[in-house]
Design an enzyme around this catalytic site. Structure first.
Site, PDB file in Angstrom:
ATOM      1  CD  GLN A 200      12.027  12.427  -6.784  1.00 31.24           C
ATOM      2  OE1 GLN A 200      11.975  11.594  -5.881  1.00 31.24           O
ATOM      3  NE2 GLN A 200      12.134  12.102  -8.059  1.00 31.24           N
TER       4      GLN A 200
ATOM      5  CD1 TRP B  87       4.218  -1.007  -3.329  1.00 27.64           C
ATOM      6  CD2 TRP B  87       4.272  -0.834  -1.099  1.00 27.64           C
ATOM      7  NE1 TRP B  87       3.837   0.276  -3.000  1.00 27.64           N
ATOM      8  CE2 TRP B  87       3.866   0.401  -1.639  1.00 27.64           C
ATOM      9  CE3 TRP B  87       4.384  -0.962   0.280  1.00 27.64           C
ATOM     10  CZ2 TRP B  87       3.569   1.506  -0.836  1.00 27.64           C
ATOM     11  CZ3 TRP B  87       4.089   0.128   1.072  1.00 27.64           C
ATOM     12  CH2 TRP B  87       3.683   1.338   0.516  1.00 27.64           C
TER      13      TRP B  87
ATOM     14  CG  ASP C 237      -1.487   4.391 -11.793  1.00 28.11           C
ATOM     15  OD1 ASP C 237      -1.332   5.560 -12.205  1.00 28.11           O
ATOM     16  OD2 ASP C 237      -0.783   3.887 -10.890  1.00 28.11           O
TER      17      ASP C 237
ATOM     18  CE  LYS D 125       6.374   5.447  -1.266  1.00 21.24           C
ATOM     19  NZ  LYS D 125       7.524   4.665  -1.802  1.00 21.24           N
TER      20      LYS D 125
ATOM     21  CE1 TYR E  40       5.373   7.310 -12.852  1.00 18.97           C
ATOM     22  CE2 TYR E  40       3.134   7.922 -13.412  1.00 18.97           C
ATOM     23  CZ  TYR E  40       4.020   7.299 -12.566  1.00 18.97           C
ATOM     24  OH  TYR E  40       3.553   6.665 -11.449  1.00 18.97           O
TER      25      TYR E  40
ATOM     26  CG  ASP F 269      -5.976  12.398 -13.610  1.00 21.05           C
ATOM     27  OD1 ASP F 269      -6.106  12.409 -12.372  1.00 21.05           O
ATOM     28  OD2 ASP F 269      -5.360  13.277 -14.235  1.00 21.05           O
TER      29      ASP F 269
ATOM     30  CG  HIS G 221       4.008  10.780   0.198  1.00 22.68           C
ATOM     31  ND1 HIS G 221       5.183  10.140   0.543  1.00 22.68           N
ATOM     32  CD2 HIS G 221       3.727  10.375  -1.070  1.00 22.68           C
ATOM     33  CE1 HIS G 221       5.589   9.389  -0.470  1.00 22.68           C
ATOM     34  NE2 HIS G 221       4.716   9.517  -1.453  1.00 22.68           N
ATOM     35  CG  ASP G 222       3.175  11.576  -4.427  1.00 22.59           C
ATOM     36  OD1 ASP G 222       4.343  11.596  -3.992  1.00 22.59           O
ATOM     37  OD2 ASP G 222       2.642  10.558  -4.915  1.00 22.59           O
TER      38      ASP G 222
END
Length: 346
Positions: A307, A165, A211, A253, A148, A237, A256-257
């Protein structure tokens, strides 16, 4: 002599090595607006006409169109006046900007961001860490700070996720009957496409997108209309701030980060906030238990290396993370599509 099957290997190797070329043809046609132009025209067009409308060279456009025909993204009709090109159904549905199922924004994110990181895949494998610093000159210690790094880049990422999505959201949300959950929090819900699918499928539910403040601001400005009363926002956060009480939490998702320790930390916080009888829905692309596939998921896992701090996992690995966080009665549903669903109950 080798077997007949052995004769196929050179072709397979050539196909694999040219995968980059294939994707760049599609990305370039999207970026130049080929599919949008042909949709808007309502009739087949010549390569000269397309080149003139899109301000490109005639020779370059002709070769691009021919390659798109080979990829079955365009169809061609040869007439006495020359070749005329039109979109295939696949292109109309997935590669034009105006389509509800458009993947245009994901294509552009891959082309302009992901592929730049993948130029350093060798270094990522050697070092075992993401490549934002080498690619963009930005610290890789905070993957999402790098991801970001500007409002424009954040908007591109959110638009790309929304497009995913639009074609996969209903599959993962319908994998289990979630109608009993009325208060739902979508942690890291970004641009709101999954939340929108959720309230469409379960009209008696409300979804709060949790978010980062800057993500919420962009979501409100660009992606989620104030006229969608079932969708609200919570700024924070989720690693460092409190998580409000709810019946169901969606982590799409997200895990998986991150590495296992971060995942356990987050799931423990979610468990603590979750109402009794509630649960958490993980939406991820699941590896086979022996990690032999699917190929798409294996490639996603490589992308996580390039990433993020995370990886793709098996159903058993996600189940262990849920159990470590306190969740039980874990169910797994493979959708047969890009993403699968794992539900843990409190």
């Amino acid at each position: 002599m080798g077997s007949t099957e052995d004769l196929d290997y050179p072709q397979i190797i050539v196909q694999y090595s040219s995968g980059f070329l294939v994707s760049k043809v599609m990305f370039t046609a999207c970026e130049l607006g080929v599919f949008d132009l042909l949709l808007e025209s309502g009739e087949p067009l010549s390569s000269d006409s397309i080149a003139a409308c899109l301000d490109t060279s005639t020779t370059g456009m002709e070769r691009l169109l021919e390659a798109c025909v080979g990829l079955k993204l365009l169809a061609v009709e040869v007439t006495q006046g020359g070749a005329l090109y039109r979109n295939t159904e696949i292109s109309n549905i997935y590669l034009t900007k105006s389509s509800p199922k458009s993947q245009y924004h994901m294509m552009m994110y891959y082309s302009n961001t992901v592929y730049l990181c993948w130029q350093h895949l060798t270094e990522a494998v050697r070092e075992g860490r993401n490549q934002y610093e080498r690619t963009f000159g930005i610290s890789s210690k905070d993957p999402f700070g790098a991801m970001y790094r500007s409002e424009e880049e954040m908007s591109k990422f959110m638009a790309g996720q929304n497009s995913v999505w639009s074609i996969c959201g209903r599959d993962v949300l319908a994998a289990f009957d979630l109608s009993s959950f009325k208060e739902i929090y979508d942690l890291g819900g970004g641009g709101g496409a999954l939340a929108r699918e959720c309230v469409s499928l379960y009209p008696n539910s409300t979804v709060t997108i949790y978010d980062l403040p800057k993500v919420v601001q962009v979501a409100k400005e660009q992606f989620v209309s104030p006229e969608e009363p079932q969708i609200s926002f919570h700024e924070g956060d989720f690693f460092n701030d409190s998580i409000p009480e709810a019946e169901l939490y969606i982590l799409s998702k997200i895990l998986h980060d991150w590495d296992d320790d971060k995942c356990k930390q987050l799931l423990a916080k979610v468990y603590k906030a979750c109402k009794p009888g509630g649960g958490v829905l993980l939406v991820e692309s699941l590896l086979n238990e022996d990690k032999s596939g699917p190929l798409e998921t294996q490639l996603y896992s490589m992308n996580m290396l390039v990433q993020t701090e995370g990886k793709e996992r098996t159903a058993a690995e996600y189940s262990k993370l849920l159990e470590a966080g306190g969740f039980g009665v874990i169910q797994v549903k493979r959708t047969g599509k890009l993403y699968d669903a794992v539900l843990g109950r409190k």
